[in-house]
Design an enzyme around this catalytic site. Structure first.
Site, PDB file in Angstrom:
ATOM      1  N   HIS A 219      28.927  40.671  30.054  1.00 30.14           N
ATOM      2  CA  HIS A 219      29.640  39.658  30.821  1.00 30.14           C
ATOM      3  C   HIS A 219      31.040  39.391  30.274  1.00 30.14           C
ATOM      4  CE1 HIS A 219      30.575  36.853  33.778  1.00 30.14           C
ATOM      5  NE2 HIS A 219      30.844  35.949  32.870  1.00 30.14           N
ATOM      6  N   TYR A 223      36.020  39.783  31.134  1.00 35.61           N
ATOM      7  CA  TYR A 223      37.146  38.850  30.954  1.00 35.61           C
ATOM      8  C   TYR A 223      38.119  39.354  29.899  1.00 35.61           C
ATOM      9  CZ  TYR A 223      34.328  36.314  34.118  1.00 35.61           C
ATOM     10  OH  TYR A 223      33.600  35.994  35.232  1.00 35.61           O
ATOM     11  N   HIS A 370      31.436  44.882  44.447  1.00 32.69           N
ATOM     12  CA  HIS A 370      31.995  43.701  43.758  1.00 32.69           C
ATOM     13  C   HIS A 370      32.969  44.119  42.656  1.00 32.69           C
ATOM     14  CE1 HIS A 370      32.321  40.291  41.046  1.00 32.69           C
ATOM     15  NE2 HIS A 370      31.573  40.882  40.136  1.00 32.69           N
ATOM     16  N   PHE A 371      32.533  45.041  41.794  1.00 29.46           N
ATOM     17  CA  PHE A 371      33.420  45.274  40.647  1.00 29.46           C
ATOM     18  C   PHE A 371      34.522  46.289  40.932  1.00 29.46           C
ATOM     19  CE2 PHE A 371      29.758  47.981  39.206  1.00 29.46           C
ATOM     20  CZ  PHE A 371      30.412  49.169  38.928  1.00 29.46           C
ATOM     21  N   HIS A 372      34.349  47.129  41.963  1.00 25.30           N
ATOM     22  CA  HIS A 372      35.511  47.957  42.319  1.00 25.30           C
ATOM     23  C   HIS A 372      36.586  47.092  42.975  1.00 25.30           C
ATOM     24  CE1 HIS A 372      32.983  51.358  41.289  1.00 25.30           C
ATOM     25  NE2 HIS A 372      34.054  52.120  41.335  1.00 25.30           N
ATOM     26  N   ARG A 433      22.421  51.548  44.316  1.00 20.20           N
ATOM     27  CA  ARG A 433      23.534  52.063  43.525  1.00 20.20           C
ATOM     28  C   ARG A 433      22.991  53.096  42.549  1.00 20.20           C
ATOM     29  NH1 ARG A 433      24.992  47.719  38.629  1.00 20.20           N
ATOM     30  NH2 ARG A 433      26.511  49.331  38.162  1.00 20.20           N
ATOM     31  N   ARG A 434      23.892  53.863  41.955  1.00 22.89           N
ATOM     32  CA  ARG A 434      23.564  54.782  40.857  1.00 22.89           C
ATOM     33  C   ARG A 434      22.524  55.838  41.214  1.00 22.89           C
ATOM     34  NH1 ARG A 434      23.500  50.994  35.475  1.00 22.89           N
ATOM     35  NH2 ARG A 434      25.651  51.524  35.125  1.00 22.89           N
TER      36      ARG A 434
HETATM   37 FE1  HAS Z   1      31.270  40.296  38.085  1.00 21.80          FE
HETATM   38  C1  HAS Z   1      28.453  42.331  37.987  1.00 21.80           C
HETATM   39  C2  HAS Z   1      29.319  37.560  38.678  1.00 21.80           C
HETATM   40  C3  HAS Z   1      34.066  38.236  37.988  1.00 21.80           C
HETATM   41  C4  HAS Z   1      33.115  42.887  36.772  1.00 21.80           C
HETATM   42  N1  HAS Z   1      30.868  42.233  37.514  1.00 21.80           N
HETATM   43  C5  HAS Z   1      29.659  42.891  37.579  1.00 21.80           C
HETATM   44  C6  HAS Z   1      29.793  44.240  37.098  1.00 21.80           C
HETATM   45  C7  HAS Z   1      31.112  44.384  36.713  1.00 21.80           C
HETATM   46  C8  HAS Z   1      31.775  43.116  36.981  1.00 21.80           C
HETATM   47  C9  HAS Z   1      31.755  45.629  36.115  1.00 21.80           C
HETATM   48  O1  HAS Z   1      26.345  36.830  38.410  1.00 21.80           O
HETATM   49  C10 HAS Z   1      28.708  45.318  37.087  1.00 21.80           C
HETATM   50  C11 HAS Z   1      27.947  45.451  35.819  1.00 21.80           C
HETATM   51  C12 HAS Z   1      26.927  46.554  35.953  1.00 21.80           C
HETATM   52  O2  HAS Z   1      27.316  47.740  35.982  1.00 21.80           O
HETATM   53  O3  HAS Z   1      25.742  46.267  36.093  1.00 21.80           O
HETATM   54  N2  HAS Z   1      31.641  38.298  38.336  1.00 21.80           N
HETATM   55  C13 HAS Z   1      30.697  37.361  38.614  1.00 21.80           C
HETATM   56  C14 HAS Z   1      31.356  36.064  38.826  1.00 21.80           C
HETATM   57  C15 HAS Z   1      32.701  36.263  38.632  1.00 21.80           C
HETATM   58  C16 HAS Z   1      32.857  37.666  38.297  1.00 21.80           C
HETATM   59  C17 HAS Z   1      30.701  34.765  39.193  1.00 21.80           C
HETATM   60  N3  HAS Z   1      33.218  40.516  37.503  1.00 21.80           N
HETATM   61  C18 HAS Z   1      34.193  39.549  37.523  1.00 21.80           C
HETATM   62  C19 HAS Z   1      35.431  40.093  37.025  1.00 21.80           C
HETATM   63  C20 HAS Z   1      35.160  41.410  36.680  1.00 21.80           C
HETATM   64  C21 HAS Z   1      33.768  41.655  36.990  1.00 21.80           C
HETATM   65  C22 HAS Z   1      36.707  39.301  36.885  1.00 21.80           C
HETATM   66  C23 HAS Z   1      36.039  42.469  36.090  1.00 21.80           C
HETATM   67  C24 HAS Z   1      37.282  42.327  35.763  1.00 21.80           C
HETATM   68  N4  HAS Z   1      29.284  40.014  38.317  1.00 21.80           N
HETATM   69  C25 HAS Z   1      28.683  38.805  38.498  1.00 21.80           C
HETATM   70  C26 HAS Z   1      27.213  38.980  38.497  1.00 21.80           C
HETATM   71  C27 HAS Z   1      26.961  40.342  38.309  1.00 21.80           C
HETATM   72  C28 HAS Z   1      28.279  40.960  38.195  1.00 21.80           C
HETATM   73  C29 HAS Z   1      26.185  37.952  38.645  1.00 21.80           C
HETATM   74  C30 HAS Z   1      25.597  41.056  38.213  1.00 21.80           C
HETATM   75  C31 HAS Z   1      25.141  41.510  39.538  1.00 21.80           C
HETATM   76  C32 HAS Z   1      23.899  42.360  39.472  1.00 21.80           C
HETATM   77  O4  HAS Z   1      22.927  42.026  40.167  1.00 21.80           O
HETATM   78  O5  HAS Z   1      23.860  43.389  38.767  1.00 21.80           O
HETATM   79  C33 HAS Z   1      33.775  35.162  38.688  1.00 21.80           C
HETATM   80  O6  HAS Z   1      34.576  35.165  37.542  1.00 21.80           O
HETATM   81  C34 HAS Z   1      34.629  35.264  39.919  1.00 21.80           C
HETATM   82  C35 HAS Z   1      35.525  34.069  40.073  1.00 21.80           C
HETATM   83  C36 HAS Z   1      36.591  34.272  41.128  1.00 21.80           C
HETATM   84  C37 HAS Z   1      36.751  33.523  42.212  1.00 21.80           C
HETATM   85  C38 HAS Z   1      37.867  33.825  43.160  1.00 21.80           C
HETATM   86  C39 HAS Z   1      38.961  32.777  43.127  1.00 21.80           C
HETATM   87  C40 HAS Z   1      40.021  33.087  44.124  1.00 21.80           C
HETATM   88  C41 HAS Z   1      41.296  33.388  43.830  1.00 21.80           C
HETATM   89  C42 HAS Z   1      42.206  33.808  44.921  1.00 21.80           C
HETATM   90  C43 HAS Z   1      43.547  33.191  44.846  1.00 21.80           C
HETATM   91  C44 HAS Z   1      44.456  33.865  45.789  1.00 21.80           C
HETATM   92  C45 HAS Z   1      45.236  33.245  46.650  1.00 21.80           C
HETATM   93  C46 HAS Z   1      46.132  34.081  47.497  1.00 21.80           C
HETATM   94  C47 HAS Z   1      45.213  31.765  46.796  1.00 21.80           C
HETATM   95  C48 HAS Z   1      35.846  32.386  42.538  1.00 21.80           C
HETATM   96  C49 HAS Z   1      41.842  33.420  42.461  1.00 21.80           C
HETATM   97  C50 HAS Z   1      47.593  34.041  47.032  1.00 21.80           C
HETATM   98  C51 HAS Z   1      48.421  34.616  48.121  1.00 21.80           C
HETATM   99  C52 HAS Z   1      49.799  34.636  48.141  1.00 21.80           C
HETATM  100  C53 HAS Z   1      50.501  35.255  49.290  1.00 21.80           C
HETATM  101  C54 HAS Z   1      50.627  34.074  47.075  1.00 21.80           C
HETATM  102 CU    CU Z   2      28.699  39.145  34.204  1.00 23.03          CU
END
Ligand code: HAS
Ligand code: CU
Length: 543
Positions: A219, A223, A370-372, A433-434
Site C-alpha cells: 500500500h 504513495y 485502477h492502477f493503470h 486479471r493475470r
Molecule cells: Fe490503489 C490496488 C485503493 C490510490 C496503485 N492500487 C492498487 C494496485 C496498485 C495501486 C498498483 O482498497 C494493485 C496492487 C496489486 O497488484 O494487487 N488506491 C486505493 C485508494 C486510493 C488509491 C482508496 N492506488 C492509488 C494510487 C496508486 C495506486 C495513488 C499508484 C500511484 N488500490 C486500492 C485498493 C486496492 C488497490 C483497495 C486493492 C484492490 C484489490 O482488490 O486487489 C486513493 O488514494 C485514491 C484517492 C483519490 C481520489 C481522487 C481525488 C480527485 C482528484 C481530482 C482533482 C482534479 C480536478 C480537475 C479537480 C479520491 C485529485 C482539475 C482540472 C483542471 C482543468 C485544473
Molecule cells: Cu493499497
C-alpha cells in the site's frame, strides 16, 4: 531560489538514474502491448512466455522506473531547493551501482524463465533465489538516497533555525521517510521467508504471513511513487503556468497526511484472504478512506493555483481562466491531464477500498484498470512532464520539440483512457486479471469481445506516446540550441511563507505517531501467526 550552480549540482547523477528508469520503461511498454495482443489471441505464444513478460513488465514499471526516477529527481530537488551540494561524492553513486546491479540480476533471473512470479511475487510461487537477491539490491541501493535526503534536511534545519524547510524538500523528505517505513515489510518477507525458501534452507513458509508482510509494503509503496509527482504539482506546475502556489501549508499538511495515513494500511489488498478476521479488515478499510483526503486536498490546491495563473493571464469569469492557461507548456499540460486522470483513478480506488464491494472487483481486470489509470496514467504522466522541465536544466540544451512534448502528453492521456475504460467494464463482467488466456464459460467470454479492439488501440497509443517521449529526450541531448536558463526555481506562494507551525516543519512527532499507528494496525495481524496455531506450520519452517 537555486543558489547552486550546475557544476555543484548532481546533474549527471540525476540523468544516469532517470535514463535507466526511462530506458527500461521503453522496453516494458513494448511488453505491455505484446501482453494485450497475446491475451486477446492475436499473437498466440505460450502461457509461460506471457507470464514471463508480465513479470518483467510489472517489475520494471513498479520498481525500476519508479525508484530510479524518484532517486534521480530527488537528488536534483534536494540540491536545488536547499541550495547546497550533496555532502558526499561517492555515496550516491554507490547507491546507483547497487540499484543497477540488483536490476540486472533480477532481470536475468526473469529472463532465464526460473522466476516467473509476477511483480508481487506472492508465494506459493517461488522464484530462483537470485530474483529475490536482485530485488533486495534494487531496494537497498535506494537507501543512500534516503539517508542523504533526510540528513540534508536535518542539517539545513540546524543551520536555519525557525525558517520553513522549502516545500519541495519537505515533500521529498516525506517521501524518504515514507520509503524507509515502507520497505520494512517486504525486507522481512524476503530475508526471513523467501530467500531461505528459495535456497532450500527451509521447506515451508507461512503464506498468510508472507502476504500480510507484502501488504505492509504494497500500500504505502504507491504513495512513494505518488509523492514526487505531487512535489512537481505543487512546486513546478504553478510557476510554469505563470501563477502562484495557492497554499504552502496545505502542501505540508498533504505530505504529512500521506506519511501518517498511508503506512498503517494494507489489508485492503487481501480482503478476500482467510487469515485475518473481518474486524481488522474493516479497520484497514476505514484507514484507506483517510488516504483519499490528501489527494482531494491536492486536487483543490493545484486547481486553485492554476486559477491564480489563469487570472493573472487575463482570464475572467467562472471558467474563463482555464482557457488562458498556457496549453503549449508541457509541464502545465501534463499536470492538468494528470489531475484529470486522478479523479476516475481515485474513484475506482475508493470502490476497491469499500470492503464489501472489493469482493466484486478483486482479481478482475478492474484492478489493473485502477492502477493503470492512477499510476500508469496519472503519476507517470507527471514523471514525463517533470522530465520535460528538467531536461534543459540537466543537459544545458533546449527541449528538442515542445510541440511534440505536448502532443505526447495528450496521447498518453487518451491512450490511458482508451485502455482502462474497457478494462473497468470487462472487470465488472468478471474477466480475471493475470491470466494468459480465458478458458471460461463461452457465454461469459462472449460478453468481453466488444472491448478487445478499444483496449488494444489504447495500448498502441500509449506505446506510440512512449516512443515519442523517449525520442524527444534523447534528441534534446544533441540539440544545438543551448538552454539560456539552467537555474531551477520553484513556485512562490500567494502569501510569502515566513514562518510555519513547528509541526509542519519536521517529522519527529509524525514518526512517533506512525509507530503507534503501525502497532495498532499490524501488531496483532502479524503477531497472530506466531501464537495462533492454525496451519500446522510455523512461520520459519516445519516443526
Ligand atoms: Fe490503489 C490496488 C485503493 C490510490 C496503485 N492500487 C492498487 C494496485 C496498485 C495501486 C498498483 O482498497 C494493485 C496492487 C496489486 O497488484 O494487487 N488506491 C486505493 C485508494 C486510493 C488509491 C482508496 N492506488 C492509488 C494510487 C496508486 C495506486 C495513488 C499508484 C500511484 N488500490 C486500492 C485498493 C486496492 C488497490 C483497495 C486493492 C484492490 C484489490 O482488490 O486487489 C486513493 O488514494 C485514491 C484517492 C483519490 C481520489 C481522487 C481525488 C480527485 C482528484 C481530482 C482533482 C482534479 C480536478 C480537475 C479537480 C479520491 C485529485 C482539475 C482540472 C483542471 C482543468 C485544473
Ligand atoms: Cu493499497
Amino acid at each position: 531560489m537555486s543558489a547552486v550552480a550546475p557544476p555543484d549540482r548532481p546533474d549527471r547523477l540525476s540523468l544516469f538514474h532517470i535514463w535507466v528508469g526511462f530506458g527500461l520503461f521503453g522496453v516494458a511498454s513494448l511488453l505491455g502491448l505484446y501482453q494485450l495482443l497475446e491475451r486477446n489471441g492475436l499473437v498466440p505464444t505460450s502461457a509461460a512466455t506471457y507470464y514471463q513478460s508480465m513479470t518483467l513488465h510489472g517489475v520494471v514499471m513498479a520498481f525500476v522506473l519508479t525508484t530510479f526516477f524518484i532517486v534521480g529527481y530527488g537528488y536534483f530537488v534536494t540540491v536545488t531547493s536547499l541550495g547546497r551540494p550533496i555532502p558526499w561524492r561517492r555515496l550516491p553513486w554507490l547507491g546507483f551501482a547497487t540499484m543497477l546491479a540488483g536490476t540486472l540480476v533480477a532481470a536475468l533471473a526473469i529472463a532465464s524463465g526460473t522466476s516467473t512470479v509476477l511483480y508481487t511475487f506472492y508465494p506459493p510461487m517461488v522464484a530462483h533465489w537470485s530474483f529475490y537477491l536482485g530485488a533486495a539490491l534494487l531496494l537497498v541501493g535506494s537507501l543512500p538516497w534516503t539517508v542523504i535526503t533526510i540528513t540534508m534536511t536535518v542539517r539545513w534545519k540546524r543551520e536555519n533555525p525557525g525558517r520553513p524547510i522549502p516545500l519541495p524538500q519537505f515533500g521529498m523528505t516525506a517521501c524518504a521517510i515514507l520509503w524507509s517505513w515502507t520497505l520494512v515489510g517486504v525486507v522481512i518477507e524476503v530475508v526471513f521467508q523467501l530467500l531461505p525458501l528459495s535456497l532450500g534452507l527451509v521447506q515451508t513458509i507461512d503464506l498468510g504471513l508472507a502476504r500480510v508482510l507484502f501488504a505492509w509494503t504494497l500500500h504505502p509503496i504507491v504513495y512513494f511513487w505518488l509523492i514526487p509527482a505531487y512535489v512537481a504539482l505543487y512546486t513546478i506546475v504553478p510557476r510554469a503556468a505563470g501563477g502562484y502556489l495557492f497554499s504552502d501549508e496545505m502542501g505540508r499538511i498533504v505530505f504529512v497526511m500521506l506519511v501518517v495515513f498511508s503506512l498503517p494500511v494494507g489489508l485492503h489488498h487481501i480482503f478476500v484472504d482467510p487469515q485475518q478476521a473481518a474486524g481488522w479488515k474493516l479497520m484497514h478499510a476505514f484507514g484507506t478512506f483517510l488516504v483519499a483526503l490528501p489527494t482531494l486536498l491536492t486536487g483543490f490546491t493545484v486547481t486553485a493555483s492554476l486559477e491564480t495563473a489563469g487570472r493573472l493571464r487575463g482570464g475572467t469569469g467562472l471558467f474563463g481562466w482555464i482557457r488562458k492557461l498556457p496549453w503549449g507548456e508541457p509541464v502545465v499540460v501534463g499536470g492538468i491531464l494528470a489531475a484529470l486522470l486522478l479523479l476516475p483513478g481515485g474513484f475506482g480506488g475508493l470502490i476497491n477500498a469499500s470492503y464489501a464491494m472489493d469482493a466484486m472487483v478483486h482479481n478482475t481486470m478492474w484492478v489493473p484498470a485502477h492502477f493503470h489509470l492512477i499510476f500508469g496514467g496519472s503519476v507517470v504522466l507527471v514523471y514525463f512532464a517533470t522530465a520535460y522541465e528538467l531536461w534543459p536544466k540537466l543537459t544545458g540544451r533546449r527541449l528538442r520539440s515542445r510541440g511534440m512534448a505536448v502532443a505526447q502528453l495528450w496521447l498518453w492521456f487518451l491512450g490511458t483512457l482508451t485502455l482502462t475504460i474497457p478494462w473497468h467494464v470487462v472487470g465488472l463482467l468478471w474477466m480475471p486479471r493475470r491470466t494468459a488466456y480465458n478458458p471460461y464459460d463461452p457465454q461469459i467470454v462472449a460478453r468481453w469481445h466488444a472491448y478487445t479492439t478499444p483496449m488494444i488501440a489504447g495500448g498502441a497509443l500509449m506505446v506510440v506516446s512512449a516512443v515519442l517521449f523517449l525520442l524527444n529526450l534523447l534528441r534534446t541531448h544533441s540539440n544545438r540550441a543551448a538552454e539560456p536558463d539552467r537555474g531551477m526555481s520553484y513556485a512562490e506562494t500567494v502569501e510569502p511563507v515566513v514562518t510555519v507551525p513547528t509541526l509542519l516543519n519536521g517529522f519527529a512527532v509524525w514518526n512517533w505517531l506512525v509507530l503507534v499507528l503501525m502497532l495498532i494496525a499490524f501488531a496483532y495481524p502479524i503477531g497472530q501467526f506466531f501464537f495462533i496455531d492454525v496451519h500446522k506450520a510455523l512461520a520459519w519452517g516445519p516443526r
